[in-house]
Structures are given as C-alpha cells and as structure tokens.
Design a protein around this motif. Structure first.
Motif, PDB file in Angstrom:
ATOM      1  N   LYS A 177      14.864  13.262 -11.964  1.00 20.50           N
ATOM      2  CA  LYS A 177      13.519  12.181 -11.899  1.00 20.50           C
ATOM      3  C   LYS A 177      14.368  10.223 -10.813  1.00 20.50           C
ATOM      4  O   LYS A 177      14.792  10.279 -12.330  1.00 20.50           O
ATOM      5  N   GLY A 187      12.984   4.105  -7.594  1.00 21.06           N
ATOM      6  CA  GLY A 187      13.241   3.795  -6.806  1.00 21.06           C
ATOM      7  C   GLY A 187      14.596   2.660  -6.731  1.00 21.06           C
ATOM      8  O   GLY A 187      15.291   1.742  -5.983  1.00 21.06           O
ATOM      9  N   GLU A 188      14.148   2.386  -8.655  1.00 23.84           N
ATOM     10  CA  GLU A 188      15.488   1.625  -8.460  1.00 23.84           C
ATOM     11  C   GLU A 188      16.558   1.671  -8.481  1.00 23.84           C
ATOM     12  O   GLU A 188      17.975   0.596  -7.880  1.00 23.84           O
ATOM     13  N   GLY A 240       9.292   2.031  -5.902  1.00 25.54           N
ATOM     14  CA  GLY A 240       9.188   0.594  -6.446  1.00 25.54           C
ATOM     15  C   GLY A 240       9.983  -0.149  -6.456  1.00 25.54           C
ATOM     16  O   GLY A 240       9.674  -0.943  -6.209  1.00 25.54           O
ATOM     17  N   ARG A 252       4.954  -1.166  -4.447  1.00 23.75           N
ATOM     18  CA  ARG A 252       4.115  -0.026  -5.756  1.00 23.75           C
ATOM     19  C   ARG A 252       2.813  -0.754  -5.158  1.00 23.75           C
ATOM     20  O   ARG A 252       2.562  -1.745  -5.713  1.00 23.75           O
ATOM     21  N   GLY A 279      -2.308   0.730  -1.158  1.00 21.60           N
ATOM     22  CA  GLY A 279      -1.055   0.209  -0.934  1.00 21.60           C
ATOM     23  C   GLY A 279      -0.597   1.160  -1.871  1.00 21.60           C
ATOM     24  O   GLY A 279       0.896   2.100  -1.838  1.00 21.60           O
ATOM     25  N   GLY A 284       5.037  11.691  -3.176  1.00 20.51           N
ATOM     26  CA  GLY A 284       4.731  11.693  -4.594  1.00 20.51           C
ATOM     27  C   GLY A 284       3.895  13.157  -4.639  1.00 20.51           C
ATOM     28  O   GLY A 284       4.384  14.600  -4.341  1.00 20.51           O
ATOM     29  N   THR A 285       2.782  12.540  -5.630  1.00 14.93           N
ATOM     30  CA  THR A 285       1.554  13.897  -5.308  1.00 14.93           C
ATOM     31  C   THR A 285       0.781  14.086  -4.334  1.00 14.93           C
ATOM     32  O   THR A 285       0.151  14.959  -3.654  1.00 14.93           O
ATOM     33  N   GLY A 286       1.238  12.803  -3.061  1.00 14.59           N
ATOM     34  CA  GLY A 286      -0.006  13.037  -1.873  1.00 14.59           C
ATOM     35  C   GLY A 286      -1.323  12.129  -1.911  1.00 14.59           C
ATOM     36  O   GLY A 286      -1.978  11.591  -1.011  1.00 14.59           O
ATOM     37  N   ASN A 287      -1.387  11.657  -3.541  1.00 14.93           N
ATOM     38  CA  ASN A 287      -2.633  11.208  -3.849  1.00 14.93           C
ATOM     39  C   ASN A 287      -2.642   9.463  -4.251  1.00 14.93           C
ATOM     40  O   ASN A 287      -1.409   9.090  -5.413  1.00 14.93           O
ATOM     41  N   PRO A 288      -3.361   8.748  -3.885  1.00 15.28           N
ATOM     42  CA  PRO A 288      -3.379   7.337  -4.936  1.00 15.28           C
ATOM     43  C   PRO A 288      -3.763   7.620  -5.489  1.00 15.28           C
ATOM     44  O   PRO A 288      -4.330   8.553  -6.188  1.00 15.28           O
ATOM     45  N   PHE A 323      -1.743   7.527  -8.603  1.00 19.16           N
ATOM     46  CA  PHE A 323      -1.086   8.498  -9.223  1.00 19.16           C
ATOM     47  C   PHE A 323       0.616   7.541  -8.673  1.00 19.16           C
ATOM     48  O   PHE A 323       0.553   7.041  -8.270  1.00 19.16           O
ATOM     49  N   THR A 368       5.153   9.036  -9.622  1.00 21.38           N
ATOM     50  CA  THR A 368       6.331  10.211  -8.822  1.00 21.38           C
ATOM     51  C   THR A 368       6.182  10.613 -10.525  1.00 21.38           C
ATOM     52  O   THR A 368       7.087  11.377  -9.617  1.00 21.38           O
ATOM     53  N   ASP A 369       5.819   9.403 -11.698  1.00 25.19           N
ATOM     54  CA  ASP A 369       6.241  10.560 -12.701  1.00 25.19           C
ATOM     55  C   ASP A 369       5.736  11.424 -12.775  1.00 25.19           C
ATOM     56  O   ASP A 369       5.556  12.379 -12.917  1.00 25.19           O
TER      57      ASP A 369
END
Ligand code: UDP
Length: 240
Positions: free
Chosen positions: A14, A17-18, A57, A61, A75, A136-140, A142, A144-145
């Motif tokens: 994992k 973004g940083e 991120g 975010r 967002g 990500g999961t495809g869902n708001p 949530f 990326t962890d």
C-alpha cells in the motif's frame, strides 16, 4: 533473477499519494515516482507476486475538500480518480524499467485501464505482472487503506506492506512526543482499542477478520522494502 529467497510469495503493497510528490507538497514528482519504481523493481527481481494499492492524497482527499465546501461524495470520487493518475504514472515508470505492469480500476475507465476482475488480477500476478489497483474500493466514504485490506483479502496476499514515512507504529506521535514508544509487534485488537495510527478502523477490522498481517515501515529509507521481503525484522508487525 536473484538467488536470494523471498520470505513471501504474494504481497500487497500500500503506497500513499505522498510517495508520488515532493515531501510535504501536492502533485507529482518524477524523482519520487522514480524512487518508488526503483524500490519496487528491487523486490520484483526476487521473483514474487506484487499487487499495489495506490493512494491519492497528493492530489485530493474527499474529506479535506468537503471542509472547503465541496460535496463529500463528489470529492471522494475525485480522490478515486486521483489514484488513477498516480497509478498511470507508476505503470509508466515501472514499464520503462522493464517490469510488466497492469492497472486495474475499481471504477471502469476502459480506455485507459482494465476493470478490476478478481480472477484476472490473480492470473496477471501468476504471470509475473505487477498489478496496480486504482480507484480505491470504487465507493465514496472509504479510503485506499480499506481498498488495500479488500484487495489483499481478494488476492490472498500473505501480508500487507504499508509504506509510510515513519519507521513503525508508535503509542503517540513520535514527531510531537519524545517519549513515544514504538511497537515492534501489536495485535489488531490493541491497535483498534488504542486508536493507533496504522489504518482506519474499517481497514484494520477487515485485515483482522481475514487474518492478514500488516507491516508498517519507513518506505523512504532506501532498501527497506527489499529487506522486509528477505525476512528482516523492520518496522512494526500488526497481527492477531
Ligand atoms: N477514496 C474513496 N473511496 C475509496 C478510496 C479512496 O472515496 O475506496 C477517496 C477519498 O476521498 C480519499 C481519496 O480517494 O481521501 C484518496 O485516497 P486516500 O486518502 O486513501 O489516499 P492516501 O492517503 O493513501 O494518499
């Protein structure tokens, strides 16, 4: 191919973004992306299967944007698109180093990447391709962890390697408190009870339920990733 034996056969890395931007900055940095792909190449050469979940991120975010007036779900969708931008930049950098790579997205954008299909992802891994999981999961609502916990469960990864800029899990912020204590090992339950900053609670619970250990480590120290793959005790171990 290297003669060194990896301690794992299939991992989920994992990367937030940083890792794509200059320290403390937004956006993309060619130098940072090059470092990222170099570190990944060093483990690819050890002959193991690598899945990567990418954060966003460094671009946006959803939660932070909503505090400035943007609709939260919008967002979050923007955040998921941000992970796709990062994923393409990593794909490009890895392929220029000769590493076959596939980007799979949780939200369909067929013109630029494959949609995530679990069995196809596993097939790619078996064929020695680095699989980058984006959107990500495809869902708001949530993070990326959570996507990392989900994809690791789906591909039966042996471990999640959480790349961070700290060298492990502490009882309090080591940058603020001099007496902060590092855990070399901690259980999911204690991490959840104490609210330790490893992953958000949803992600941690999923790892706990599916018994996927997490190694939190300093990714920005060159060679750390490879040392972990070779079985060295680096960072903090989170498990049952
Ligand atoms: N996001 C989302 N659903 C997901 C994953 C991500 O809505 O399943 C959005 C969310 O707005 C998040 C942003 O994408 O803030 C970027 O992801 P994240 O903050 O996890 O990135 P990182 O902190 O790892 O760079």
């Amino acid at each position: 191919m290297s003669s060194e034996a990896p301690a794992y056969k299939r991992i989920l890395l994992k990367v937030s973004g940083e890792a794509f931007s200059y320290p403390q900055k937004l956006g993309l940095s060619a130098e940072s992306i090059n470092y990222l792909s170099k570190e990944i190449k060093s483990i690819y050469e050890l002959n193991l299967q690598i899945g990567i979940v990418i954060g966003g991120g460094n671009i946006i975010r959803g939660l932070a944007a909503s505090k400035e007036g943007l609709d939260r779900a919008t967002g979050d969708y923007m955040g998921m698109l941000a992970t796709c931008i990062n994923a393409l930049s990593l794909m490009d950098s890895l392929e220029r180093k000769g590493i076959p790579t596939r980007v799979m997205t949780a939200i369909e954008i067929r013109a630029i990447a494959e949609p995530f299909i679990r069995r196809r992802a596993i097939r790619h891994l078996e064929k020695g391709r680095v699989v980058i999981f984006a959107a990500g999961t495809g869902n708001p609502y949530f993070t990326t962890d959570s996507a990392a916990a989900l994809r690791a469960s789906e591909i039966n990864a042996e471990v999640i390697l959480k790349a961070t800029k700290v060298d492990g899990v502490y009882d309090k912020d080591p940058k603020t408190f001099e007496d902060a204590k590092k855990f070399s090992e901690v259980t999911y339950q204690i991490a959840l009870e104490k609210g330790l900053k490893i992953m958000d609670a949803a992600a941690l619970s999923l790892c706990s339920e599916n018994n996927i250990p997490i190694i939190v480590f300093d990714f920005f120290k060159e060679g750390n990733l490879k040392k972990i793959i070779l079985g060295e005790n680096i960072g903090s171990f989170v498990r049952r």
